[in-house]
Write a protein that holds these residues in place. Structure first.
Motif, PDB file in Angstrom:
ATOM      1  N   ALA A 166      45.445  57.627  84.772  1.00 23.97           N
ATOM      2  CA  ALA A 166      44.719  58.757  84.168  1.00 23.97           C
ATOM      3  C   ALA A 166      44.091  58.366  82.831  1.00 23.97           C
ATOM      4  N   GLU A 167      44.693  57.393  82.149  1.00 21.52           N
ATOM      5  CA  GLU A 167      44.187  56.975  80.835  1.00 21.52           C
ATOM      6  C   GLU A 167      43.273  55.758  80.929  1.00 21.52           C
ATOM      7  N   GLY A 168      42.868  55.405  82.162  1.00 25.82           N
ATOM      8  CA  GLY A 168      41.840  54.369  82.321  1.00 25.82           C
ATOM      9  C   GLY A 168      42.341  52.943  82.297  1.00 25.82           C
ATOM     10  N   LEU A 169      43.605  52.724  82.651  1.00 16.92           N
ATOM     11  CA  LEU A 169      44.146  51.363  82.675  1.00 16.92           C
ATOM     12  C   LEU A 169      44.068  50.784  84.085  1.00 16.92           C
ATOM     13  N   ARG A 170      44.161  49.463  84.169  1.00 14.91           N
ATOM     14  CA  ARG A 170      44.335  48.800  85.459  1.00 14.91           C
ATOM     15  C   ARG A 170      45.841  48.669  85.632  1.00 14.91           C
ATOM     16  N   VAL A 171      46.385  49.195  86.738  1.00 18.04           N
ATOM     17  CA  VAL A 171      47.849  49.332  86.836  1.00 18.04           C
ATOM     18  C   VAL A 171      48.406  48.534  88.007  1.00 18.04           C
ATOM     19  N   ILE A 172      49.366  47.670  87.681  1.00 18.75           N
ATOM     20  CA  ILE A 172      50.080  46.897  88.690  1.00 18.75           C
ATOM     21  C   ILE A 172      51.538  47.357  88.648  1.00 18.75           C
ATOM     22  N   GLY A 173      52.054  47.768  89.803  1.00 22.38           N
ATOM     23  CA  GLY A 173      53.451  48.209  89.873  1.00 22.38           C
ATOM     24  C   GLY A 173      54.306  47.168  90.575  1.00 22.38           C
ATOM     25  N   VAL A 174      55.574  47.117  90.187  1.00 23.68           N
ATOM     26  CA  VAL A 174      56.509  46.185  90.812  1.00 23.68           C
ATOM     27  C   VAL A 174      57.695  46.992  91.319  1.00 23.68           C
ATOM     28  N   ALA A 193      50.449  46.814  94.070  1.00 26.98           N
ATOM     29  CA  ALA A 193      51.906  46.900  93.934  1.00 26.98           C
ATOM     30  C   ALA A 193      52.527  45.646  94.536  1.00 26.98           C
ATOM     31  N   LEU A 194      53.523  45.092  93.864  1.00 28.56           N
ATOM     32  CA  LEU A 194      54.172  43.851  94.291  1.00 28.56           C
ATOM     33  C   LEU A 194      55.643  44.104  94.554  1.00 28.56           C
ATOM     34  N   ALA A 203      52.983  33.824  92.321  1.00 34.74           N
ATOM     35  CA  ALA A 203      51.581  33.663  92.743  1.00 34.74           C
ATOM     36  C   ALA A 203      50.928  35.034  92.910  1.00 34.74           C
ATOM     37  N   GLN A 204      51.693  35.993  93.444  1.00 35.59           N
ATOM     38  CA  GLN A 204      51.133  37.341  93.639  1.00 35.59           C
ATOM     39  C   GLN A 204      50.807  38.002  92.298  1.00 35.59           C
ATOM     40  N   LEU A 205      51.694  37.806  91.341  1.00 34.53           N
ATOM     41  CA  LEU A 205      51.454  38.413  90.018  1.00 34.53           C
ATOM     42  C   LEU A 205      50.227  37.776  89.369  1.00 34.53           C
ATOM     43  N   GLU A 206      50.119  36.458  89.525  1.00 37.14           N
ATOM     44  CA  GLU A 206      48.967  35.754  88.951  1.00 37.14           C
ATOM     45  C   GLU A 206      47.668  36.297  89.564  1.00 37.14           C
ATOM     46  N   ALA A 207      47.673  36.453  90.894  1.00 38.52           N
ATOM     47  CA  ALA A 207      46.462  36.949  91.568  1.00 38.52           C
ATOM     48  C   ALA A 207      46.152  38.395  91.158  1.00 38.52           C
ATOM     49  N   ALA A 208      47.192  39.172  90.910  1.00 40.03           N
ATOM     50  CA  ALA A 208      46.992  40.599  90.583  1.00 40.03           C
ATOM     51  C   ALA A 208      46.585  40.807  89.125  1.00 40.03           C
ATOM     52  N   THR A 209      46.793  39.789  88.288  1.00 40.16           N
ATOM     53  CA  THR A 209      46.488  39.935  86.851  1.00 40.16           C
ATOM     54  C   THR A 209      45.591  38.779  86.394  1.00 40.16           C
ATOM     55  N   PRO A 210      44.361  38.702  86.937  1.00 38.06           N
ATOM     56  CA  PRO A 210      43.496  37.561  86.602  1.00 38.06           C
ATOM     57  C   PRO A 210      43.187  37.476  85.101  1.00 38.06           C
ATOM     58  N   ASP A 211      43.202  38.611  84.415  1.00 41.50           N
ATOM     59  CA  ASP A 211      42.925  38.603  82.969  1.00 41.50           C
ATOM     60  C   ASP A 211      44.209  38.684  82.144  1.00 41.50           C
ATOM     61  N   GLY A 212      45.340  38.348  82.749  1.00 40.73           N
ATOM     62  CA  GLY A 212      46.614  38.423  82.023  1.00 40.73           C
ATOM     63  C   GLY A 212      47.106  39.859  81.913  1.00 40.73           C
ATOM     64  N   ILE A 224      61.142  39.813  87.858  1.00 40.37           N
ATOM     65  CA  ILE A 224      59.788  40.032  87.334  1.00 40.37           C
ATOM     66  C   ILE A 224      59.718  39.784  85.821  1.00 40.37           C
ATOM     67  N   GLN A 225      60.854  39.859  85.141  1.00 41.73           N
ATOM     68  CA  GLN A 225      60.792  39.868  83.673  1.00 41.73           C
ATOM     69  C   GLN A 225      60.166  38.595  83.088  1.00 41.73           C
ATOM     70  N   HIS A 226      60.677  37.443  83.496  1.00 43.33           N
ATOM     71  CA  HIS A 226      60.144  36.193  82.935  1.00 43.33           C
ATOM     72  C   HIS A 226      58.710  35.963  83.382  1.00 43.33           C
ATOM     73  N   LEU A 227      58.411  36.343  84.633  1.00 45.99           N
ATOM     74  CA  LEU A 227      57.056  36.129  85.154  1.00 45.99           C
ATOM     75  C   LEU A 227      56.047  36.982  84.385  1.00 45.99           C
ATOM     76  N   ALA A 228      56.390  38.224  84.156  1.00 48.26           N
ATOM     77  CA  ALA A 228      55.486  39.116  83.408  1.00 48.26           C
ATOM     78  C   ALA A 228      55.349  38.613  81.970  1.00 48.26           C
ATOM     79  N   PHE A 229      56.445  38.212  81.389  1.00 50.39           N
ATOM     80  CA  PHE A 229      56.421  37.716  80.005  1.00 50.39           C
ATOM     81  C   PHE A 229      55.464  36.526  79.885  1.00 50.39           C
TER      82      PHE A 229
END
Ligand SMILES: NC(=O)c1ccc[n+]([C@@H]2O[C@H](COP(=O)([O-])OP(=O)(O)OC[C@H]3O[C@@H](n4cnc5c(N)ncnc54)[C@H](OP(=O)(O)O)[C@@H]3O)[C@@H](O)[C@H]2O)c1
Length: 329
Positions: A166-174, A193-194, A203-212, A224-229
Motif C-alpha cells: 500500500a505504501e509503494g514498496l516492492r515486497v518479497i515475503g519468506v 514469496a520464497l 539463489a532464489q533470494l538473489e533473483a528476487a532482489t536484483p537491486d538488493g 533466511i537471516q544471514h542470506l537477507a543480511f
C-alpha cells in the motif's frame, strides 16, 4: 462460582509440550473498589508466550513463573464491575490469561461491540499494531524500496507486506510452505514469496532482489537471516521484530557480522510494542483505513474452547497455524 484456568506447570525445555500446562479450578475473586471481572470470549495465542515463560528477569515484561496462570491477550465482556471506566456489559481487550474469567487491569481498552472480534484480534490489535509500528515508525520506508519480510504468512508478517504494498514498496515475503507462498503472491499481492525450506533459497533470494534489499523486517531468524543480511544495501534498515526460530533454543544461533553493520552503515533496530502504547490510536486508525480501502486481507485460525490452547500454542512453532491463531470460548 468456580471457573477453569491453566497454570504454567513447568518451564519448557525446547518447544512447548502439553505437560507445560496444568488445568486448575479457581474461585471467583471478590471485587474491591476499582476492580472489574471479565468473562473471556476469545484468547489470542502468540509466539511471545514462549519468551514470557523464560527465566529472564531482564526482559520487557515480567516472566510467567511455574504456578502462575499463563499470560495471554484476549477479548471479553465485563460481567461485574466496581470501576466506572469499565461498566458491566462493555467489551474489553487486553492482557487476560488462560482462564475463563479474569480480573481486568488498567491496560484494558474498551472496544465498541460493533467491531468484529476476528478483525480485532487478527488485524487491529497486536498484529496490526506490531506491523504498523515496526514498518512505519521503526522501518520508515520510502516508496520504491525493496522490502523483505520473514514470517510473511503469519499474522504480523502478512500485514507488514500488505502495508508495504500500500505504501509503494516492492515486497518479497519468506514463509515455510508452498501453499503459504501461493497465498502471499496470489491473494495478498506480494511481488514474490520464497519458501525458506527450499534448498536453493540463496539463489532464489538473489533473483528476487536484483537491486538488493533496502529494508528487512525480521520475524523469524533461521536460514533466511544471514542470506537477507548479506543482500542488504548500504544505508539499509533491519527491523528486528521477532525471532521465533530462536525462542526454543538454549543457546542462540550466531548472528550476522557487525563488520557489515559498520561498513554498510546499516541501521539495525529492535522494538517491542509495549514501548509504543502512545501510538495505539494512530495505529488502529491507520489499520482501519487500509482495511476500508480493501488493502488488507487476513486469515484467522480459530480453535474452540480453553482446553485447545494447550496443543494449539504448539502449532505456532511448527508452522501449522494458518493466519492469526486464537481460541474462541
Ligand atoms: N516486537 C513485538 O512487539 C512483537 C509483537 C508481536 C509479535 N512479534 C513477533 O513477530 C513474529 C511473528 O509473530 P506472529 O504473531 O505473526 O506469529 P505467526 O507468524 O502468526 O505464527 C508463527 C509462524 O512462525 C513461523 N515459524 C515457526 N517456527 C519457525 C522457524 N523455526 N523458522 C522460521 N519460521 C518459523 C511459522 O510459519 P512458517 O510456516 O512460515 O514457518 C508459524 O506459522 C514472532 O517472532 C513474534 O514473536 C513481535
Amino acid at each position: 462460582m468456580k471457573f477453569k484456568a491453566y497454570q504454567l506447570a513447568k518451564r519448557p525445555a525446547g518447544k512447548f509440550t502439553s505437560d507445560c500446562f496444568k488445568a486448575v479450578e479457581l474461585e471467583k475473586p471478590e471485587l474491591k473498589d476499582g476492580d472489574f471481572l471479565v468473562k473471556q470470549s476469545h484468547m489470542s495465542l502468540d509466539p511471545a508466550m514462549r519468551t514470557w515463560v523464560q527465566d529472564n528477569e531482564d526482559s520487557y515484561i515480567e516472566p510467567v513463573r511455574p504456578g502462575d496462570i499463563m499470560r495471554s491477550y484476549g477479548v471479553g465482556e465485563v460481567v461485574e464491575s466496581k470501576n466506572p471506566d469499565y461498566p458491566v456489559g462493555s467489551r474489553v481487550v487486553g492482557i487476560t490469561g488462560w482462564a475463563e474469567y479474569t480480573l481486568g487491569g488498567e491496560d484494558m481498552q474498551v472496544v465498541d461491540k460493533s467491531v468484529d472480534v476476528t478483525a480485532l484480534l487478527s488485524v487491529l490489535y497486536v498484529p496490526g499494531f506490531t506491523a504498523y509500528v515496526g514498518l512505519m515508525k521503526i522501518g520508515r520506508p520510502e516508496r520504491g524500496q525493496t522490502l523483505v519480510v520473514s514470517g510473511a504468512a503469519g499474522s504480523v508478517g502478512s500485514l507488514v507486506g500488505q502495508i508495504g504494498k500500500a505504501e509503494g514498496l516492492r515486497v518479497i515475503g519468506v514463509a515455510g510452505s508452498d501453499e503459504k507462498c501461493r497465498w502471499l503472491e496470489d491473494e495478498l499481492g506480494f511481488d514474490k514469496a520464497l519458501n525458506y525450506k527450499d534448498a536453493n533459497l540463496a539463489a532464489q533470494l538473489e533473483a528476487a532482489t536484483p537491486d538488493g534489499i533496502d529494508l528487512y523486517f525480521e520475524n523469524t531468524g533461521g536460514p533466511i537471516q544471514h542470506l537477507a543480511f548479506d543482500r542488504m544495501n548500504r544505508l539499509g534498515t533491519i527491523v528486528v521484530c521477532g525471532n521465533i526460530a530462536e525462542y526454543s533454543k538454549d543457546i542462540p544461533s550466531p548472528g550476522p557480522s557487525w563488520v557489515d553493520i559498520n561498513l554498510k552503515a546499516l541501521r539495525v533496530e529492535g522494538f517491542v510494542i509495549t514501548d509504543h502504547y502512545d501510538k495505539v490510536e494512530e495505529s488502529m486508525g491507520a489499520m482501519m483505513g487500509y482495511l476500508e480501502k480493501g488493502q488488507l486481507k487476513f486469515r484467522s485460525h480459530v480453535l474452540k474452547g480453553l482446553d485447545s490452547a494447550v496443543e494449539g500454542v504448539q502449532l505456532l512453532f511448527s508452522g501449522q497455524n494458518q493466519g492469526k491463531l486464537f481460541v474462541e470460548f
